[in-house]
Write an enzyme that holds these catalytic residues in place. Sequence first.
Site, PDB file in Angstrom:
ATOM      1  N   GLU A  60       7.004   3.441 -27.175  1.00 34.22           N
ATOM      2  CA  GLU A  60       6.111   2.572 -27.931  1.00 34.22           C
ATOM      3  C   GLU A  60       6.880   1.436 -28.604  1.00 34.22           C
ATOM      4  O   GLU A  60       6.417   0.286 -28.637  1.00 34.22           O
ATOM      5  CB  GLU A  60       5.364   3.385 -29.003  1.00 34.22           C
ATOM      6  CG  GLU A  60       4.512   4.514 -28.450  1.00 34.22           C
ATOM      7  CD  GLU A  60       5.225   5.848 -28.449  1.00 34.22           C
ATOM      8  OE1 GLU A  60       4.595   6.858 -28.814  1.00 34.22           O
ATOM      9  OE2 GLU A  60       6.436   5.888 -28.086  1.00 34.22           O
ATOM     10  N   CYS A  83       4.640   9.962 -32.010  1.00 39.17           N
ATOM     11  CA  CYS A  83       5.170  10.874 -33.018  1.00 39.17           C
ATOM     12  C   CYS A  83       4.849  10.358 -34.418  1.00 39.17           C
ATOM     13  O   CYS A  83       4.724   9.153 -34.647  1.00 39.17           O
ATOM     14  CB  CYS A  83       6.672  11.048 -32.841  1.00 39.17           C
ATOM     15  SG  CYS A  83       7.632   9.535 -33.109  1.00 39.17           S
ATOM     16  N   TRP A 178      28.015  25.402   6.986  1.00 33.72           N
ATOM     17  CA  TRP A 178      26.825  25.060   6.198  1.00 33.72           C
ATOM     18  C   TRP A 178      25.608  25.597   6.935  1.00 33.72           C
ATOM     19  O   TRP A 178      25.479  25.379   8.137  1.00 33.72           O
ATOM     20  CB  TRP A 178      26.679  23.552   6.015  1.00 33.72           C
ATOM     21  CG  TRP A 178      27.785  22.946   5.222  1.00 33.72           C
ATOM     22  CD1 TRP A 178      28.853  22.258   5.673  1.00 33.72           C
ATOM     23  CD2 TRP A 178      27.912  22.978   3.795  1.00 33.72           C
ATOM     24  NE1 TRP A 178      29.637  21.834   4.641  1.00 33.72           N
ATOM     25  CE2 TRP A 178      29.072  22.263   3.462  1.00 33.72           C
ATOM     26  CE3 TRP A 178      27.134  23.525   2.778  1.00 33.72           C
ATOM     27  CZ2 TRP A 178      29.504  22.089   2.153  1.00 33.72           C
ATOM     28  CZ3 TRP A 178      27.551  23.349   1.477  1.00 33.72           C
ATOM     29  CH2 TRP A 178      28.725  22.639   1.182  1.00 33.72           C
ATOM     30  N   ASP A 208      32.885  30.463  -3.431  1.00 30.67           N
ATOM     31  CA  ASP A 208      32.588  29.101  -2.969  1.00 30.67           C
ATOM     32  C   ASP A 208      33.410  28.006  -3.638  1.00 30.67           C
ATOM     33  O   ASP A 208      33.492  26.896  -3.111  1.00 30.67           O
ATOM     34  CB  ASP A 208      31.095  28.795  -3.187  1.00 30.67           C
ATOM     35  CG  ASP A 208      30.190  29.667  -2.331  1.00 30.67           C
ATOM     36  OD1 ASP A 208      30.684  30.193  -1.319  1.00 30.67           O
ATOM     37  OD2 ASP A 208      29.003  29.799  -2.672  1.00 30.67           O
ATOM     38  N   GLY A 297      24.208  33.829  -6.840  1.00 30.96           N
ATOM     39  CA  GLY A 297      24.096  34.842  -5.809  1.00 30.96           C
ATOM     40  C   GLY A 297      22.945  35.801  -6.057  1.00 30.96           C
ATOM     41  O   GLY A 297      22.219  35.699  -7.055  1.00 30.96           O
TER      42      GLY A 297
END
Length: 363
Positions: A60, A83, A178, A208, A297
């Site tokens: 605003e 607000c 992959w 990983d 995992g």
Amino acid sequence: MNLPEDQKIWVPWMRRSIQLALLAEGRTSPNPLVGAIVLDSSGRLVGEGFHTGAGNPHAEIEALAQAGKESFHGTIVVTLEPCCHQGLTPPCTEAIIKAGLKRVVIGMVDPDPRVSGNGISRLKDSGLEVIDGVLNQECESINREFSFRVRHGRPWGILKWAMSLDGRIGLQNGSSKWITNTIARDSVHQIRAKCDAVIVGGGTVRVDNPLLTSRGKSDFEPLRVVFSRTLDLPKSSKLWDTKNAKTLIAYGPEGDEAFFSDLPNGPDKLRLNSDDPSELLTSLSEKGCNKILWECGPLLATSAIKADCVQELVVFVSPKLLGGKAAMSPLNSFGFESIDSTYKLQHSILERKGEDLCWSLLI
């Protein structure tokens, strides 16, 4: 849309405000996404703005600053109730009243109890016309995560995994790179760019050695969170280098803090009272996270779902057959004994990512 005919003229302007709000997606937490436009007394667009981040001017204020004196007796259209309390910035209701506007058009009521309905009341009490509920569902949608955190005290949780057509996340020897193609992996980076934190378990770090960044999709990299029960973690992980992205190591009462003795400076530490994912998410909420991404995992993923820390699934499926033991599935056992007791997902979106598929679902 249950709006009177004379109020439907505000719909295109609210759509524009939504578009503006989304320009800051992933950058405003713990604040919501907000866009605003100002029309002069003849209905001509004279100002627009959006909230760019916590501590910065609200939408605003940006729109009013651009409009200047042309806003007098005009209308402001804003996606979220203005607000009415002093936070990092002054209350927007007072700026709107001071600008001499005639009308305020609002998309959704702010769920924050400090504001909720009070901003509207303040504007009405000052003699302004207030129209609320314009494109309410759309405005609610762009702030789904903010509203969830305000109401539940923890961030919106997304669980992501990539798997083969037969539901495997890796081979028996642990190889998983992959399963999906580069288009799908690029989509993961885009998801990270819109999240405040990415969470992995110790097993993912050991196997990983992930980087967990958006790969340049955002200037605001998510907080990388390692959630470890024992702190049995490698000393050479990429995550310990915090020059480009922050890292938080969260651990429970069984964590061996000797791990930190020769760890390079950089990662922050968070000792928890338990291994419950809910406690971690409460802490992340207090750090201002609206949305987090679980990239963990099977054991931690299952624990997060059981603890109601996952509201959304994003599953990438590649047309490959891996075979192998069931332990290479993306989830551990929930202990269900009947089909009727299983999780039933909803609101699914299916997208093609090259030859792969991406399935988004709500739990």
